[in-house]
Design an enzyme around this catalytic site. Sequence first.
Site, PDB file in Angstrom:
ATOM      1  N   ASP A  67       0.809  -1.222   0.000  1.00  0.00           N
ATOM      2  CA  ASP A  67       0.000   0.000   0.000  1.00  0.00           C
ATOM      3  C   ASP A  67       0.841   1.270   0.000  1.00  0.00           C
ATOM      4  OD1 ASP A  67       0.894  -0.516   2.568  1.00  0.00           O
ATOM      5  OD2 ASP A  67      -1.091  -0.912   3.393  1.00  0.00           O
ATOM      6  N   ASN A 136      -7.529  -2.713  14.463  1.00  0.00           N
ATOM      7  CA  ASN A 136      -8.893  -3.109  14.077  1.00  0.00           C
ATOM      8  C   ASN A 136      -8.881  -4.330  13.148  1.00  0.00           C
ATOM      9  OD1 ASN A 136      -8.036  -2.100  11.626  1.00  0.00           O
ATOM     10  ND2 ASN A 136      -9.470  -0.377  11.546  1.00  0.00           N
ATOM     11  N   HIS A 138      -7.202  -4.740  10.426  1.00  0.00           N
ATOM     12  CA  HIS A 138      -7.009  -4.529   8.984  1.00  0.00           C
ATOM     13  C   HIS A 138      -5.705  -5.192   8.528  1.00  0.00           C
ATOM     14  CE1 HIS A 138      -4.864  -0.389   9.701  1.00  0.00           C
ATOM     15  NE2 HIS A 138      -3.950  -1.286   9.475  1.00  0.00           N
ATOM     16  N   GLU A 143      -9.756  -2.058   5.441  1.00  0.00           N
ATOM     17  CA  GLU A 143     -10.381  -1.705   6.704  1.00  0.00           C
ATOM     18  C   GLU A 143     -11.637  -2.556   6.930  1.00  0.00           C
ATOM     19  OE1 GLU A 143      -8.784   0.061   8.652  1.00  0.00           O
ATOM     20  OE2 GLU A 143      -8.343   2.092   7.992  1.00  0.00           O
TER      21      GLU A 143
HETATM   22  C1  F6R Z   1       1.439  -1.331   6.129  1.00  0.00           C
HETATM   23  C2  F6R Z   1       0.115  -1.949   6.235  1.00  0.00           C
HETATM   24  C3  F6R Z   1      -0.670  -1.904   7.490  1.00  0.00           C
HETATM   25  C4  F6R Z   1       0.164  -2.154   8.750  1.00  0.00           C
HETATM   26  C5  F6R Z   1      -0.718  -2.062   9.997  1.00  0.00           C
HETATM   27  C6  F6R Z   1       0.099  -2.215  11.260  1.00  0.00           C
HETATM   28  O1  F6R Z   1       1.986  -1.507   4.840  1.00  0.00           O
HETATM   29  O2  F6R Z   1      -0.352  -2.455   5.272  1.00  0.00           O
HETATM   30  O3  F6R Z   1      -1.694  -2.868   7.429  1.00  0.00           O
HETATM   31  O4  F6R Z   1       0.746  -3.413   8.666  1.00  0.00           O
HETATM   32  O5  F6R Z   1      -1.376  -0.834  10.013  1.00  0.00           O
HETATM   33  O6  F6R Z   1       0.976  -1.128  11.361  1.00  0.00           O
HETATM   34  P1  F6R Z   1       2.122  -1.096  12.469  1.00  0.00           P
HETATM   35  O7  F6R Z   1       3.072  -2.189  12.116  1.00  0.00           O
HETATM   36  O8  F6R Z   1       2.760   0.265  12.332  1.00  0.00           O
HETATM   37  O9  F6R Z   1       1.466  -1.314  13.773  1.00  0.00           O
END
Ligand code: F6R
Length: 241
Positions: A67, A136, A138, A143
Amino acid sequence: MKIIKCRDYEQMSRVAADIVAEEIKSNSKAVLGLATGSTPEGMYAELVSKYKNGEIDFSEVVSFNLDEYINLPEEDVNSYHYFMNQHLFNHVNIKKENTNVPDGNAKDIDEYSRRYDEMISDAGGIDIQVLGIGPNAHIGFNEPSSAFKVGTSKVKLKKSTIEANSRFFESADEVPKYAISMGIGSIFRSKKILLLASGKEKAKAVYDMLNSEIDPKIPASILRIHPNVVVVVDEKAASLI
Ligand code: F6R
C-alpha cells in the site's frame, strides 16, 4: 495456519527474517510482498544484516508493496516509498526496477490499481506476503467493512487508523485520508503469508483474527482459510490467545 509465539519484538523479527531469508535462498527470483509500519522494521534490519554477511542475495528478487498513501509525494518522509528505501532497498542489492510500491500519485488510480494486480500476476504472483495487522484487524489498508475488497483499489482510511498512524505525523490532520491498497484477493493469491504482530495493542486483533467468524468486519479473519499462513507473534500480542 501455523502460529509461532516469540518472547519479544526482537525474537519475532529474527524468526520472521529467517522465514523470508529461507524463501530467497530456495528461490533467487523470489517475489516478495512487503509491508511497512513499525512491526516489520526489525525484520528488515535483520534481512539487511543477512545480506551484509553474505547469507542472502537480492539481485534477482522482485518486490511488491501492499500500500501507499494517496497524494503524498514519494520523497515525503512518511511515504511508504521513503520507508522502503530507508529500511530495506537502500541497504541491499535489490534492483530498483524490481521494486514496486503502489503509486499514490497516479492520475487514474482505478486504472493504475488494475495494472498493479496485473503486474503482480505477470511477475508470477507473490511467493511470500509479509503482513502487519492493524488494531482493528485490517491487513494492508483493507479496513473493516461490509464486504471483502478483491483487487487493489483506492481506500478511505478509518478514523482509528488515521489516529494510529498519526504518531508518524505532526498531527492526525496531516495523515492522508486515502490510500491505495492491495485487496484481500490480491493478498490471498500469495503462495505463502507471513503475518507479524507485536505489542498489547494488537492482542485483540490477533484474538479476533483467530476466533471471530470469517467476516469482512475483521479483515484478517479471512486468512484462516488460506492454505499457507504463518503468524509470528510476540508474548504481548499473543496475550489473549
Ligand atoms: C502497512 C500496512 C498496514 C500495517 C498495519 C500495522 O503496509 O499495510 O496494514 O501493517 O497498520 O501497522 P504497524 O506495524 O505500524 O502497527
